[in-house]
Scaffold this motif. Structure first.
Motif, PDB file in Angstrom:
ATOM      1  N   ARG A 309      40.247  30.921  34.644  1.00 14.53           N
ATOM      2  CA  ARG A 309      40.487  29.497  34.420  1.00 14.53           C
ATOM      3  C   ARG A 309      39.906  28.629  35.530  1.00 14.53           C
ATOM      4  NH1 ARG A 309      44.964  30.909  31.022  1.00 14.53           N
ATOM      5  NH2 ARG A 309      46.304  31.563  32.729  1.00 14.53           N
ATOM      6  N   LEU A 310      39.652  29.229  36.698  1.00 16.62           N
ATOM      7  CA  LEU A 310      38.971  28.493  37.754  1.00 16.62           C
ATOM      8  C   LEU A 310      37.539  28.148  37.328  1.00 16.62           C
ATOM      9  CD1 LEU A 310      40.055  30.505  40.939  1.00 16.62           C
ATOM     10  CD2 LEU A 310      40.971  28.318  40.132  1.00 16.62           C
ATOM     11  N   ILE A 311      37.034  28.886  36.346  1.00 16.49           N
ATOM     12  CA  ILE A 311      35.674  28.669  35.853  1.00 16.49           C
ATOM     13  C   ILE A 311      35.681  27.884  34.551  1.00 16.49           C
ATOM     14  CG2 ILE A 311      33.576  29.844  35.029  1.00 16.49           C
ATOM     15  CD1 ILE A 311      34.590  32.227  36.848  1.00 16.49           C
ATOM     16  N   THR A 312      36.551  28.283  33.626  1.00 15.84           N
ATOM     17  CA  THR A 312      36.509  27.692  32.285  1.00 15.84           C
ATOM     18  C   THR A 312      37.474  26.518  32.110  1.00 15.84           C
ATOM     19  OG1 THR A 312      38.198  29.245  31.474  1.00 15.84           O
ATOM     20  CG2 THR A 312      35.887  29.933  31.323  1.00 15.84           C
ATOM     21  N   GLY A 313      38.468  26.401  32.969  1.00 16.90           N
ATOM     22  CA  GLY A 313      39.454  25.329  32.836  1.00 16.90           C
ATOM     23  C   GLY A 313      39.721  24.662  34.174  1.00 16.90           C
ATOM     24  N   TRP A 314      38.643  24.329  34.883  1.00 19.64           N
ATOM     25  CA  TRP A 314      38.763  23.791  36.240  1.00 19.64           C
ATOM     26  C   TRP A 314      39.355  22.381  36.225  1.00 19.64           C
ATOM     27  CZ3 TRP A 314      39.489  24.674  40.986  1.00 19.64           C
ATOM     28  CH2 TRP A 314      39.144  23.760  41.987  1.00 19.64           C
ATOM     29  N   ARG A 315      40.520  22.238  36.874  1.00 20.86           N
ATOM     30  CA  ARG A 315      41.192  20.939  36.992  1.00 20.86           C
ATOM     31  C   ARG A 315      41.638  20.702  38.429  1.00 20.86           C
ATOM     32  NH1 ARG A 315      43.579  23.711  33.179  1.00 20.86           N
ATOM     33  NH2 ARG A 315      45.503  23.829  34.424  1.00 20.86           N
ATOM     34  N   GLY A 316      40.947  21.316  39.364  1.00 19.17           N
ATOM     35  CA  GLY A 316      41.306  21.151  40.761  1.00 19.17           C
ATOM     36  C   GLY A 316      42.446  22.035  41.216  1.00 19.17           C
ATOM     37  N   GLN A 317      42.776  23.080  40.420  1.00 22.61           N
ATOM     38  CA  GLN A 317      43.896  23.951  40.803  1.00 22.61           C
ATOM     39  C   GLN A 317      43.601  24.685  42.105  1.00 22.61           C
ATOM     40  OE1 GLN A 317      42.041  24.134  37.981  1.00 22.61           O
ATOM     41  NE2 GLN A 317      42.279  26.100  36.938  1.00 22.61           N
ATOM     42  N   GLY A 318      44.672  25.111  42.739  1.00 14.48           N
ATOM     43  CA  GLY A 318      44.558  25.726  44.063  1.00 14.48           C
ATOM     44  C   GLY A 318      44.290  27.218  44.020  1.00 14.48           C
ATOM     45  N   VAL A 319      44.705  27.879  45.078  1.00 10.05           N
ATOM     46  CA  VAL A 319      44.432  29.306  45.266  1.00 10.05           C
ATOM     47  C   VAL A 319      45.206  30.142  44.247  1.00 10.05           C
ATOM     48  CG1 VAL A 319      44.794  31.238  46.862  1.00 10.05           C
ATOM     49  CG2 VAL A 319      43.895  29.072  47.709  1.00 10.05           C
ATOM     50  N   ILE A 320      44.548  31.184  43.723  1.00  9.87           N
ATOM     51  CA  ILE A 320      45.184  32.164  42.843  1.00  9.87           C
ATOM     52  C   ILE A 320      45.486  33.401  43.673  1.00  9.87           C
ATOM     53  CG2 ILE A 320      44.960  33.552  40.751  1.00  9.87           C
ATOM     54  CD1 ILE A 320      44.946  30.550  40.226  1.00  9.87           C
ATOM     55  N   ASN A 321      46.739  33.795  43.710  1.00  8.44           N
ATOM     56  CA  ASN A 321      47.137  34.990  44.449  1.00  8.44           C
ATOM     57  C   ASN A 321      47.036  36.225  43.569  1.00  8.44           C
ATOM     58  OD1 ASN A 321      47.961  33.797  47.028  1.00  8.44           O
ATOM     59  ND2 ASN A 321      49.555  32.802  45.814  1.00  8.44           N
ATOM     60  N   LEU A 322      46.371  37.254  44.072  1.00  5.72           N
ATOM     61  CA  LEU A 322      46.175  38.507  43.351  1.00  5.72           C
ATOM     62  C   LEU A 322      46.827  39.661  44.110  1.00  5.72           C
ATOM     63  CD1 LEU A 322      42.386  38.033  42.481  1.00  5.72           C
ATOM     64  CD2 LEU A 322      44.358  37.586  41.000  1.00  5.72           C
ATOM     65  N   PRO A 323      47.060  40.789  43.446  1.00  5.65           N
ATOM     66  CA  PRO A 323      47.633  41.955  44.151  1.00  5.65           C
ATOM     67  C   PRO A 323      46.768  42.360  45.344  1.00  5.65           C
ATOM     68  CG  PRO A 323      47.672  42.300  41.780  1.00  5.65           C
ATOM     69  CD  PRO A 323      46.865  41.056  42.010  1.00  5.65           C
ATOM     70  N   GLY A 324      47.395  43.004  46.325  1.00  4.69           N
ATOM     71  CA  GLY A 324      46.660  43.442  47.509  1.00  4.69           C
ATOM     72  C   GLY A 324      46.343  42.329  48.475  1.00  4.69           C
ATOM     73  N   LYS A 325      47.111  41.219  48.385  1.00  6.64           N
ATOM     74  CA  LYS A 325      46.911  40.068  49.275  1.00  6.64           C
ATOM     75  C   LYS A 325      45.507  39.476  49.150  1.00  6.64           C
ATOM     76  CE  LYS A 325      50.303  41.755  52.648  1.00  6.64           C
ATOM     77  NZ  LYS A 325      50.551  42.145  54.058  1.00  6.64           N
ATOM     78  N   VAL A 326      44.966  39.570  47.955  1.00  2.00           N
ATOM     79  CA  VAL A 326      43.667  38.983  47.671  1.00  2.00           C
ATOM     80  C   VAL A 326      43.875  37.601  47.058  1.00  2.00           C
ATOM     81  CG1 VAL A 326      41.582  39.198  46.241  1.00  2.00           C
ATOM     82  CG2 VAL A 326      42.507  41.195  47.410  1.00  2.00           C
ATOM     83  N   VAL A 327      43.033  36.644  47.439  1.00  5.88           N
ATOM     84  CA  VAL A 327      43.119  35.294  46.882  1.00  5.88           C
ATOM     85  C   VAL A 327      41.782  34.911  46.261  1.00  5.88           C
ATOM     86  CG1 VAL A 327      44.903  34.555  48.501  1.00  5.88           C
ATOM     87  CG2 VAL A 327      42.485  34.200  49.078  1.00  5.88           C
ATOM     88  N   ALA A 328      41.857  34.060  45.253  1.00  6.90           N
ATOM     89  CA  ALA A 328      40.654  33.535  44.609  1.00  6.90           C
ATOM     90  C   ALA A 328      40.754  32.022  44.567  1.00  6.90           C
ATOM     91  CB  ALA A 328      40.520  34.098  43.200  1.00  6.90           C
ATOM     92  N   GLN A 329      39.663  31.326  44.896  1.00  8.44           N
ATOM     93  CA  GLN A 329      39.661  29.883  44.830  1.00  8.44           C
ATOM     94  C   GLN A 329      38.246  29.377  44.574  1.00  8.44           C
ATOM     95  OE1 GLN A 329      40.289  29.834  49.587  1.00  8.44           O
ATOM     96  NE2 GLN A 329      40.536  27.844  48.619  1.00  8.44           N
ATOM     97  N   ARG A 330      38.184  28.193  44.018  1.00  7.48           N
ATOM     98  CA  ARG A 330      36.892  27.570  43.738  1.00  7.48           C
ATOM     99  C   ARG A 330      36.565  26.599  44.851  1.00  7.48           C
ATOM    100  NH1 ARG A 330      34.591  25.662  37.936  1.00  7.48           N
ATOM    101  NH2 ARG A 330      32.992  24.189  38.634  1.00  7.48           N
ATOM    102  N   GLN A 331      35.365  26.722  45.410  1.00 11.57           N
ATOM    103  CA  GLN A 331      34.932  25.866  46.508  1.00 11.57           C
ATOM    104  C   GLN A 331      33.488  25.445  46.273  1.00 11.57           C
ATOM    105  OE1 GLN A 331      35.522  28.322  49.999  1.00 11.57           O
ATOM    106  NE2 GLN A 331      37.640  27.639  50.263  1.00 11.57           N
ATOM    107  N   GLY A 332      33.282  24.162  46.031  1.00 12.34           N
ATOM    108  CA  GLY A 332      31.925  23.639  45.894  1.00 12.34           C
ATOM    109  C   GLY A 332      31.094  24.323  44.843  1.00 12.34           C
ATOM    110  N   GLY A 333      31.680  24.609  43.695  1.00 15.03           N
ATOM    111  CA  GLY A 333      30.932  25.247  42.625  1.00 15.03           C
ATOM    112  C   GLY A 333      30.766  26.739  42.785  1.00 15.03           C
ATOM    113  N   ARG A 334      31.384  27.296  43.816  1.00 16.18           N
ATOM    114  CA  ARG A 334      31.343  28.735  44.052  1.00 16.18           C
ATOM    115  C   ARG A 334      32.757  29.306  43.879  1.00 16.18           C
ATOM    116  NH1 ARG A 334      26.881  26.957  44.034  1.00 16.18           N
ATOM    117  NH2 ARG A 334      25.095  27.580  45.335  1.00 16.18           N
ATOM    118  N   LEU A 335      32.829  30.562  43.462  1.00 18.40           N
ATOM    119  CA  LEU A 335      34.108  31.253  43.363  1.00 18.40           C
ATOM    120  C   LEU A 335      34.220  32.198  44.546  1.00 18.40           C
ATOM    121  CD1 LEU A 335      36.622  31.620  41.515  1.00 18.40           C
ATOM    122  CD2 LEU A 335      35.481  33.631  40.574  1.00 18.40           C
TER     123      LEU A 335
END
Length: 340
Positions: A309-335
């Motif tokens: 959804r950071l790619i297909t439904g981008w509305r300025g949402q924040g960090v996505i927390n994943l298992p293993g203390k991994v995070v995903a976020q969108r920054q300047g058109g990059r994931l």
């Protein structure tokens, strides 16, 4: 007079797999005065009907193909007297003529639930035994019934087509694990043990309703067969193979597409990801999350959907927390997917 049909079926299944192993691990060429060491194949044996039938077939077929045959039993330490049970299994395997044979004691943790933790500990022990003995392969006694249960568990988790593909006939590092019985039912293995007078042990955990797979085996599948008729197990196993073929093709597509959606620094470009088919895009996202440190077994479809959804439904949402203390976020058109 030939062997009982059940015995003949399990021996044929094992013979085919041993031929495959020989093709995958050809005997190395040596000087004429040296005799090359024949490959070693281990069987993972709990003492249950499936693995005892597998052990007996390996003991029969391996010498005929010039293969050494050994065995490993894993003591999970989850029941009183499990160490004594492991010693009994070792004795039975030696009586079949297998060598080397060993019992591996493990400590089962808690991560992912009791069944997943026990499985992780078991495979770690089998990996270690294979490396220690220099084994070409380890045979596992999973049957068509086990495959059907695995497909249903994957369906319940909603983890996508790869989960529906069940267990692979060949898996692990360098194809270490082989499952000869995925086309045979559980009753065939049990019958083979009975006609050969092989003692078997029925693990009480397999009938304990506290375990999800046990409930599925004794309640879920019988209910499905009652509602839909016989043939459910065969249909689910067939679904697993069809799903695996599709998943393999999509994985290959994702592997080829991944390089084209990264910038010069290696970051994923959201615009390029957006135009890919969802099934291909999500595979790239899942692979990136695993490479960042997310445990594959804990990474479910819902996690990848949130990242997607950071790619297909981008509305300025924040960090996505994943298992293993991994995070995903969108920054300047990059994931960006990294350790948090």
């Amino acid at each position: 007079m030939g062997p009982h049909p059940a015995v003949a079926a399990i021996r044929l299944a094992v013979r085919r797999v041993l031929h495959d192993i020989l093709n995958d691990h050809p005997t190395p060429e040596t000087a004429s005065h040296e005799r090359p060491a024949p490959p070693l194949v281990l069987v993972a044996c709990s003492g249950g009907a499936d693995s005892m039938a597998l052990a007996s077939a390996l003991a029969f077929e391996a010498p005929r193909l010039g293969i050494r045959a050994g065995g490993v039993t894993v003591d999970h330490g989850l029941q009183p007297g499990s160490d004594l049970r492991a010693e009994e299994v070792v004795l039975r395997l030696r009586e079949l003529g297998l060598d080397p044979v060993e019992a591996a004691a493990v400590t089962v943790g808690r991560e992912g639930g009791p069944e997943a933790a026990a499985r992780d500990a078991r495979y770690a022990a089998l990996d270690a035994a294979a490396v220690r003995h220099g084994a070409a392969a380890v045979l596992l006694g999973h049957t068509r019934d086990d495959q059907a249960e695995t497909v249903l568990l994957g369906l319940a988790r909603g983890s996508g087509i790869r989960s529906l593909s069940g267990m692979a006939a060949v898996s692990g590092a360098d194809g270490r694990y082989r499952r000869p019985f995925l086309q045979l039912d559980r009753q065939t293995a049990r019958k083979a043990c009975m006609v050969q007078s092989l003692p078997v042990w029925d693990d009480p955990h397999n009938a304990d309703p506290a375990y999800t797979r046990s409930r599925l085996r004794h309640e879920g599948l019988p209910a499905l067969e009652k509602a839909l008729g016989k043939g459910v197990v065969e249909a689910l196993a067939r679904t697993a193979q069809l799903s695996r073929d599709d998943a393999d093709a999509l994985d290959a597509w994702a592997g080829q597409a991944e390089a084209s959606v990264r910038d010069a620094t290696g970051l994923l470009e959201c615009a390029k990801l957006f135009v890919l088919p969802p099934a291909v895009r999500r595979r790239i996202l899942r692979r990136a999350a695993i490479e960042a440190g997310a445990p594959a077994g804990s990474l479910f479809a819902r996690h990848i959907e949130e990242v997607d959804r950071l790619i297909t439904g981008w509305r300025g949402q924040g960090v996505i927390n994943l298992p293993g203390k991994v995070v995903a976020q969108r920054q300047g058109g990059r994931l960006v997917i990294r350790q948090g």
